[in-house]
Design an enzyme around this catalytic site. Structure first.
Site, PDB file in Angstrom:
ATOM      1  N   TYR A   1      39.111  42.426  51.354  1.00  0.00           N
ATOM      2  CA  TYR A   1      38.591  42.274  49.992  1.00  0.00           C
ATOM      3  C   TYR A   1      37.675  41.053  49.902  1.00  0.00           C
ATOM      4  O   TYR A   1      36.668  41.071  49.196  1.00  0.00           O
ATOM      5  CB  TYR A   1      39.773  42.130  49.024  1.00  0.00           C
ATOM      6  CG  TYR A   1      39.380  41.958  47.574  1.00  0.00           C
ATOM      7  CD1 TYR A   1      38.900  43.036  46.837  1.00  0.00           C
ATOM      8  CD2 TYR A   1      39.497  40.721  46.944  1.00  0.00           C
ATOM      9  CE1 TYR A   1      38.538  42.878  45.505  1.00  0.00           C
ATOM     10  CE2 TYR A   1      39.132  40.557  45.615  1.00  0.00           C
ATOM     11  CZ  TYR A   1      38.657  41.642  44.898  1.00  0.00           C
ATOM     12  OH  TYR A   1      38.288  41.481  43.580  1.00  0.00           O
TER      13      TYR A   1
ATOM     14  N   VAL B   1      48.842  41.038  45.286  1.00  0.00           N
ATOM     15  CA  VAL B   1      49.601  42.194  44.803  1.00  0.00           C
ATOM     16  C   VAL B   1      48.840  43.434  45.274  1.00  0.00           C
ATOM     17  O   VAL B   1      47.608  43.497  45.161  1.00  0.00           O
ATOM     18  CB  VAL B   1      49.732  42.192  43.260  1.00  0.00           C
ATOM     19  CG1 VAL B   1      50.356  43.497  42.766  1.00  0.00           C
ATOM     20  CG2 VAL B   1      50.572  41.009  42.800  1.00  0.00           C
TER      21      VAL B   1
ATOM     22  N   TYR C   1      43.728  33.653  36.261  1.00  0.00           N
ATOM     23  CA  TYR C   1      44.038  32.212  36.256  1.00  0.00           C
ATOM     24  C   TYR C   1      43.662  31.558  34.928  1.00  0.00           C
ATOM     25  O   TYR C   1      44.302  30.605  34.490  1.00  0.00           O
ATOM     26  CB  TYR C   1      43.331  31.504  37.412  1.00  0.00           C
ATOM     27  CG  TYR C   1      43.800  31.973  38.778  1.00  0.00           C
ATOM     28  CD1 TYR C   1      45.159  32.033  39.084  1.00  0.00           C
ATOM     29  CD2 TYR C   1      42.881  32.365  39.762  1.00  0.00           C
ATOM     30  CE1 TYR C   1      45.597  32.478  40.334  1.00  0.00           C
ATOM     31  CE2 TYR C   1      43.313  32.805  41.011  1.00  0.00           C
ATOM     32  CZ  TYR C   1      44.667  32.861  41.284  1.00  0.00           C
ATOM     33  OH  TYR C   1      45.097  33.289  42.514  1.00  0.00           O
TER      34      TYR C   1
ATOM     35  N   GLY D   1      47.860  45.170  37.395  1.00  0.00           N
ATOM     36  CA  GLY D   1      47.714  45.453  35.964  1.00  0.00           C
ATOM     37  C   GLY D   1      49.013  45.787  35.259  1.00  0.00           C
ATOM     38  O   GLY D   1      49.010  46.304  34.140  1.00  0.00           O
TER      39      GLY D   1
ATOM     40  N   ARG E   1      44.083  32.767  32.071  1.00  0.00           N
ATOM     41  CA  ARG E   1      45.161  32.978  31.103  1.00  0.00           C
ATOM     42  C   ARG E   1      46.246  31.910  31.231  1.00  0.00           C
ATOM     43  O   ARG E   1      47.060  31.738  30.330  1.00  0.00           O
ATOM     44  CB  ARG E   1      45.754  34.393  31.259  1.00  0.00           C
ATOM     45  CG  ARG E   1      44.785  35.467  30.759  1.00  0.00           C
ATOM     46  CD  ARG E   1      45.495  36.793  30.472  1.00  0.00           C
ATOM     47  NE  ARG E   1      45.922  37.462  31.689  1.00  0.00           N
ATOM     48  CZ  ARG E   1      45.150  38.269  32.432  1.00  0.00           C
ATOM     49  NH1 ARG E   1      43.897  38.509  32.084  1.00  0.00           N
ATOM     50  NH2 ARG E   1      45.626  38.856  33.502  1.00  0.00           N
TER      51      ARG E   1
ATOM     52  N   GLU F   1      36.155  38.067  39.887  1.00  0.00           N
ATOM     53  CA  GLU F   1      36.352  38.012  38.432  1.00  0.00           C
ATOM     54  C   GLU F   1      37.775  38.353  37.973  1.00  0.00           C
ATOM     55  O   GLU F   1      38.331  37.646  37.131  1.00  0.00           O
ATOM     56  CB  GLU F   1      35.333  38.899  37.710  1.00  0.00           C
ATOM     57  CG  GLU F   1      33.918  38.327  37.658  1.00  0.00           C
ATOM     58  CD  GLU F   1      33.836  36.947  37.006  1.00  0.00           C
ATOM     59  OE1 GLU F   1      34.686  36.625  36.153  1.00  0.00           O
ATOM     60  OE2 GLU F   1      32.928  36.171  37.368  1.00  0.00           O
ATOM     61  N   PRO F   2      38.390  39.427  38.493  1.00  0.00           N
ATOM     62  CA  PRO F   2      39.750  39.738  38.003  1.00  0.00           C
ATOM     63  C   PRO F   2      40.714  38.579  38.253  1.00  0.00           C
ATOM     64  O   PRO F   2      41.529  38.235  37.384  1.00  0.00           O
ATOM     65  CB  PRO F   2      40.153  40.976  38.813  1.00  0.00           C
ATOM     66  CG  PRO F   2      38.882  41.554  39.350  1.00  0.00           C
ATOM     67  CD  PRO F   2      37.926  40.417  39.491  1.00  0.00           C
TER      68      PRO F   2
END
Lengths: 153, 153
Positions: A29, A90, A134, A96, A136, A128-129
């Site tokens: 990734y 994860v 972080y 999600g 939050r 971005e995800p």
């Protein structure tokens, strides 16, 4: 529908194969699949020997490991000993649903119980995800440092 | 003119006062003077207790400490155990004379003798003299990572 039961627990040597698989998924990734040179044997002895170089938490869903958090205690000349979260993953199919939050919260709890003043990690500036996740936590995300590295052999 | 003799040696508890002074000098330079909350007592017990959290090398010129390198062994899930150079400081009055190079070279030697595959550090993106210094080692200097941090208390 089966009830999904998430359990966060300390990792053990039996978790090493799935740990390495998740490390490789994350490297893919992060567009660096060839960078992973650690082996199961090395993770086994580095993490579960007499003097472990890292700590491992796993998130287990119905007895299947779907996430890991790997950290160690680093040292800041400003803040003293602190918790450094080296890897936090994860499985894509299980994102999600709050499992990452449960795992990250467990790491934060461990940092607090060790009475460190800081917890740190790194995130790629295009991820971005992860950055949203972080944010939050009201995490400080600084872009003013360069990572310097030398490689041997 | 007195001959200037540079010696690189392992740090000891007696070096802690000058270590803390240099840490504070660097924090000033990095525009974060209020961030340093470690004390001499803490550095003493963290660095020279039964299980040290960091290693210290000092550069001594005619028996006066003019520079320090403070590092620890961190863990990369890609490369395994590696050397992380947390602080590397030469007093301003003594820069530009190769003392920093001698000190950095000694850290590189320690990394190699520990057989780690990587040595890492961070540098502020506006710290041009330091960046130039690292470029002479052909170091990889990446700007694509953000530093995430949470603070406690």
């Amino acid at each position: 529908m089966t009830k999904q039961t998430l359990q966060i627990r300390k990792g053990s040597p039996e978790d090493v194969p799935v740990l390495l698989a998740l490390i490789k998924d994350l490297a893919d990734y992060e567009r660096a699949p060839d960078e992973v040179i650690v082996t199961e044997e090395q993770l086994m002895s580095d993490g579960f020997g007499e003097r472990p170089f890292f700590h491992l938490l796993v998130a287990e869903l119905n007895e299947e490991v779907i996430g890991i958090a790997l950290y160690y205690f680093a040292y800041s000349t400003w803040k003293g000993k602190y918790l450094y979260l080296e890897d936090f993953i994860v499985q894509e199919a299980h994102r999600g649903q709050g499992y990452g939050k449960a795992l990250f919260d467990a790491v934060v709890e461990n940092a607090k119980s060790e009475k460190v003043k800081r917890m740190g990690w790194q995130v790629l500036d295009w991820n971005e995800p992860a950055i949203e996740f972080y944010k939050r936590y009201n995490a400080d995300l600084s872009d003013e440092w360069l990572n310097g590295r030398l490689y041997f052999e």
